[in-house]
Every structure is written in structure tokens, then in C-alpha cells.
Design a protein around this motif. Sequence first.
Motif, short mmCIF file in Angstrom:
data_model
loop_
_atom_site.label_atom_id
_atom_site.label_comp_id
_atom_site.label_asym_id
_atom_site.label_seq_id
_atom_site.Cartn_x
_atom_site.Cartn_y
_atom_site.Cartn_z
N TYR A 325 0.83 -1.21 0.00
CA TYR A 325 0.00 0.00 0.00
C TYR A 325 0.86 1.26 0.00
O TYR A 325 0.50 2.26 -0.63
CB TYR A 325 -0.93 0.00 1.21
N ALA A 326 1.98 1.22 0.67
CA ALA A 326 2.88 2.37 0.68
C ALA A 326 3.42 2.66 -0.72
O ALA A 326 3.53 3.83 -1.12
CB ALA A 326 4.03 2.12 1.65
N ARG A 327 3.72 1.61 -1.47
CA ARG A 327 4.22 1.82 -2.83
C ARG A 327 3.12 2.36 -3.74
O ARG A 327 3.36 3.23 -4.58
CB ARG A 327 4.81 0.52 -3.37
N TYR A 328 1.91 1.82 -3.56
CA TYR A 328 0.77 2.36 -4.31
C TYR A 328 0.56 3.84 -3.97
O TYR A 328 0.36 4.67 -4.87
CB TYR A 328 -0.49 1.56 -3.99
N SER A 329 0.62 4.18 -2.71
CA SER A 329 0.41 5.56 -2.28
C SER A 329 1.48 6.48 -2.85
O SER A 329 1.19 7.62 -3.24
CB SER A 329 0.41 5.65 -0.75
N ALA A 330 2.71 5.98 -2.90
CA ALA A 330 3.79 6.80 -3.47
C ALA A 330 3.53 7.08 -4.95
O ALA A 330 3.74 8.21 -5.42
CB ALA A 330 5.13 6.08 -3.28
N ALA A 331 3.07 6.06 -5.68
CA ALA A 331 2.76 6.28 -7.10
C ALA A 331 1.60 7.26 -7.25
O ALA A 331 1.65 8.18 -8.09
CB ALA A 331 2.40 4.94 -7.75
N ARG A 332 0.58 7.10 -6.43
CA ARG A 332 -0.58 7.99 -6.50
C ARG A 332 -0.18 9.44 -6.20
O ARG A 332 -0.59 10.37 -6.90
CB ARG A 332 -1.64 7.52 -5.50
N ASP A 333 0.64 9.64 -5.18
CA ASP A 333 1.05 10.99 -4.81
C ASP A 333 1.88 11.64 -5.91
O ASP A 333 1.73 12.84 -6.18
CB ASP A 333 1.85 10.96 -3.51
N ARG A 351 -6.66 6.62 -14.88
CA ARG A 351 -7.85 6.34 -14.06
C ARG A 351 -7.42 5.77 -12.71
O ARG A 351 -6.57 4.87 -12.65
CB ARG A 351 -8.75 5.33 -14.76
N PRO A 352 -8.00 6.25 -11.61
CA PRO A 352 -7.64 5.72 -10.29
C PRO A 352 -7.81 4.21 -10.20
O PRO A 352 -6.99 3.53 -9.56
CB PRO A 352 -8.61 6.46 -9.36
N ALA A 353 -8.84 3.66 -10.83
CA ALA A 353 -9.05 2.21 -10.78
C ALA A 353 -7.92 1.48 -11.48
O ALA A 353 -7.48 0.40 -11.02
CB ALA A 353 -10.39 1.85 -11.43
N THR A 354 -7.43 2.04 -12.57
CA THR A 354 -6.31 1.43 -13.28
C THR A 354 -5.05 1.46 -12.43
O THR A 354 -4.31 0.47 -12.34
CB THR A 354 -6.06 2.15 -14.62
N LEU A 355 -4.81 2.59 -11.78
CA LEU A 355 -3.64 2.69 -10.91
C LEU A 355 -3.71 1.65 -9.80
O LEU A 355 -2.70 0.98 -9.50
CB LEU A 355 -3.55 4.10 -10.32
N ARG A 356 -4.86 1.48 -9.19
CA ARG A 356 -4.99 0.50 -8.12
C ARG A 356 -4.74 -0.92 -8.63
O ARG A 356 -4.03 -1.71 -7.99
CB ARG A 356 -6.37 0.60 -7.46
N GLU A 357 -5.32 -1.25 -9.77
CA GLU A 357 -5.14 -2.59 -10.33
C GLU A 357 -3.68 -2.87 -10.65
O GLU A 357 -3.15 -3.94 -10.33
CB GLU A 357 -5.98 -2.73 -11.61
N VAL A 358 -3.03 -1.91 -11.28
CA VAL A 358 -1.63 -2.10 -11.67
C VAL A 358 -0.74 -2.17 -10.44
O VAL A 358 0.17 -3.02 -10.36
CB VAL A 358 -1.19 -0.97 -12.62
N ALA A 359 -0.98 -1.31 -9.47
CA ALA A 359 -0.16 -1.31 -8.26
C ALA A 359 -0.29 -2.64 -7.52
O ALA A 359 0.70 -3.20 -7.04
CB ALA A 359 -0.55 -0.15 -7.36
N TRP A 360 -1.51 -3.15 -7.39
CA TRP A 360 -1.72 -4.42 -6.71
C TRP A 360 -1.06 -5.56 -7.48
O TRP A 360 -0.40 -6.43 -6.90
CB TRP A 360 -3.21 -4.68 -6.54
#
Length: 400
Positions: A325-333, A351-360
Motif C-alpha cells: 500500500y505504501a508503494r501504491y500511495s507513493a505512485a498515487r502521490d 484512471r484511479p481504478a487502473t492505478l490501483r489494479e496495476v499497483a496491486w
Amino acid sequence: MAPLISPRDGIPRVLSTPADFTAAAAALADGQGPVAIDTERASGFRYDDRAFLVQVRRRDVGTFLLDPEGHRPEFTAALAPALNGLDWIIHAAPSDLPSLAWLGLYPGTLFDTELAGRLAGFDHVNLAAMTEMLLDVHLAKGHGAEDWSQRPLPADWLAYAALDVELLLELGDTMAEILDHQGKLEWASQEFKHIRRTHATITGPTETTWRDVKGISTLGRPEQLAVARELWMTRESIAVAEDLAVGRVLPNKVLIEVARTLPRTGRDLARVKGFPARRRSAVSFWGEVVERALTSNPRTWPKRERPPRGLPSRQAWSNEYPDSYARYSAARDTIDELSAELEIPTENILRPATLREVAWAATNGREIRSPLELPDMLRAHDAREWQIDLTYPILQDALF
């Protein structure tokens, strides 16, 4: 600034016969350059989102107001050869393209002035705000939510409809210049091509089922689902037969609440928030629908569908997989910072949904094992090449 309340050349006559359509198509064929197109629909009143008025404007020939209802095949036969394949300028294309596709109308190329405004960094991208800011013309608005299926249409509604395309051609030219100056025109072009491709295969309304009702996932017991299904089927039958918006027959929120509470008496049903309790016939009618569902064979009652395993909730993600989650948050920020720098909304960059899918997938899902696999997964989630170019370095650094 006095508002422009009527088209400068007057309000065009509404064209509603096959002969009218043929004459309009011939006139439009003599015009020059792209066409500005808009529609007026009645989704809050009628069963579907079909167009009840189509507005078309082209240089040298002016604006046409076309009423396809009652002669839709003839409308398509006349207008499709004249308009298909041309350059179209539309404001908020995804809202209009489906109803135009149902009429057999498809653009050759597309320019969406609303999306152009978003990419250009405008705070307000509604048509009136953009024409006032860029063209110094204040459009009189206010009839977008009317019942456009009624006939005859009032003169002020027709003026409103004609004004929706009155300045679209000039607005499209201006926005193209602004995007080109900002170095974003190619990005916009990719977005417009994506929208056009997405709608190119549409031929009619998307079929829905009772499981598509918003809020259905909140119901868990079979008897609740049985009632929801019976209510939906009855509502659908009435809406289709009477050409009414389903919300005018029974709003989704009421349908879900009735299924959730399972009222056994008319009094209980009347107490459901939003239910039209003042109509005794409604209490009796819908009470019988509920009773029919509850007295049906329990073996036929549907079961709750479990969503496929995938992303955890954000809370579960952060609690159970803190490093991921920290790595996802870093990408989002970092994408948020890029959004501010480019003055493009974050959701238009990725798209936020795409970012979440790719990060996971890159940190826990084991679907992405190397940064080299990122572009293909982004493309699988409909990211455009300009979005991949911008976000790939960010995702590579943050996720790997």
C-alpha cells in the motif's frame, strides 16, 4: 454582458418528416468543414436515452433541428450517408454518442470540447463557461433537464437547443489552438480516438438485468434478492409498455429498501422511505408483487453473487499489506504532483481504478513480475500511449 438567448439567424424550423430529412442531408452535404452535433434526450421521463432532437450545424449551411421520433429508419437512411465519416465536434461526447449511434450515426474523427477543456486545465468546462471565457459570448441556458419527448417543443427550448451548436465550431477551433500551444494536442487526439473507437460498435441500448440495480450488492439473503428480482421484472415490464423512465415507476432506492425490509403488510410498505404511499393502488399493487416473490418456491430464489477475488478494500490493503500500500500511495502521490504540474485532472492522466489494479498486480498480485510488463497491463486497462509515456517512469520507480 447580455446573454445570447436566440441564434443569430433565428430559430430553425424543426424537421420531422422523411422529406425534411432528405432535404437536410442534401444541404449539409453542401457545407464546409466539420459538423457540430448535439442531442436532447428525455432519460428522466422516457424508458431509454434515445435522442428526441438532434442539432447539427455546418459552415455555409447553418443549423438544423431534427426530430427523429416516429421516422427513425428514414432519419438514418437520409442522415447517415451525409454525416458518417465527417469530422464531428461535440461537447461531452460520451453523453451524446450512444444515442447518435442508435440512429446509425458515427463520426469519422472526433473533437470533444469538454474533454479539451479538461486537458487544457480549465476550472469550468461546461459549454456556457467555455464560450463566455474564450468567445466572449454568454449563452442563455436552463432547459437541459426538460422532457424533450413532448410535442410541440416550446420556442425557448428550441432556441436553447440551437445555441448548443451555435458556437461549437468556433469553440473547437479555439480549443485546438490552445491545446497545440500547450503541447497537448496529440494527447487530446489520442483521447478522442479512444472515445470514437469505444462507441463505434454501439447499435442499441446496453441490456441490463436486475443484478445491475445500484445497491443490489447490499442485499444478502435469498428472500431479499427474490423480492428485488420480482420488483425489477415488474417495473421493467411497466416501463417498457408505457415508455417511462424506470425511476418514475419505482425508484432504485425504493426498490432496494423494499427488498431489504421485506414489508409484510400494506402499512409496512407505505412506511418505506420514498414509497408513493399516498396512492392506495400503489400500496396494493406493489404489496402483491412482494407477496408473490415471498410465496414463490424458495428453491428458485437467487443467491448472492460473490465478486471475483481481486483488489482488497483500501483499509484491508493498508492494514494487511502495508508495504504494498505504501508503494501504491507513493505512485498515487507522484501522479497527483504531475497532475498539478500539467494542469490536467489526475483521473485524465490515469484512471484511479487502473492505478490501483496495476499497483496491486505489481506488488502482491504476482501478475506483473517486471517493469517491462507494465505497459502491456496499462494498455489492457485502456490506458492511451500518452498516459503510458507519462506514468511508466512513475510506476517503475514507485512499484519496483
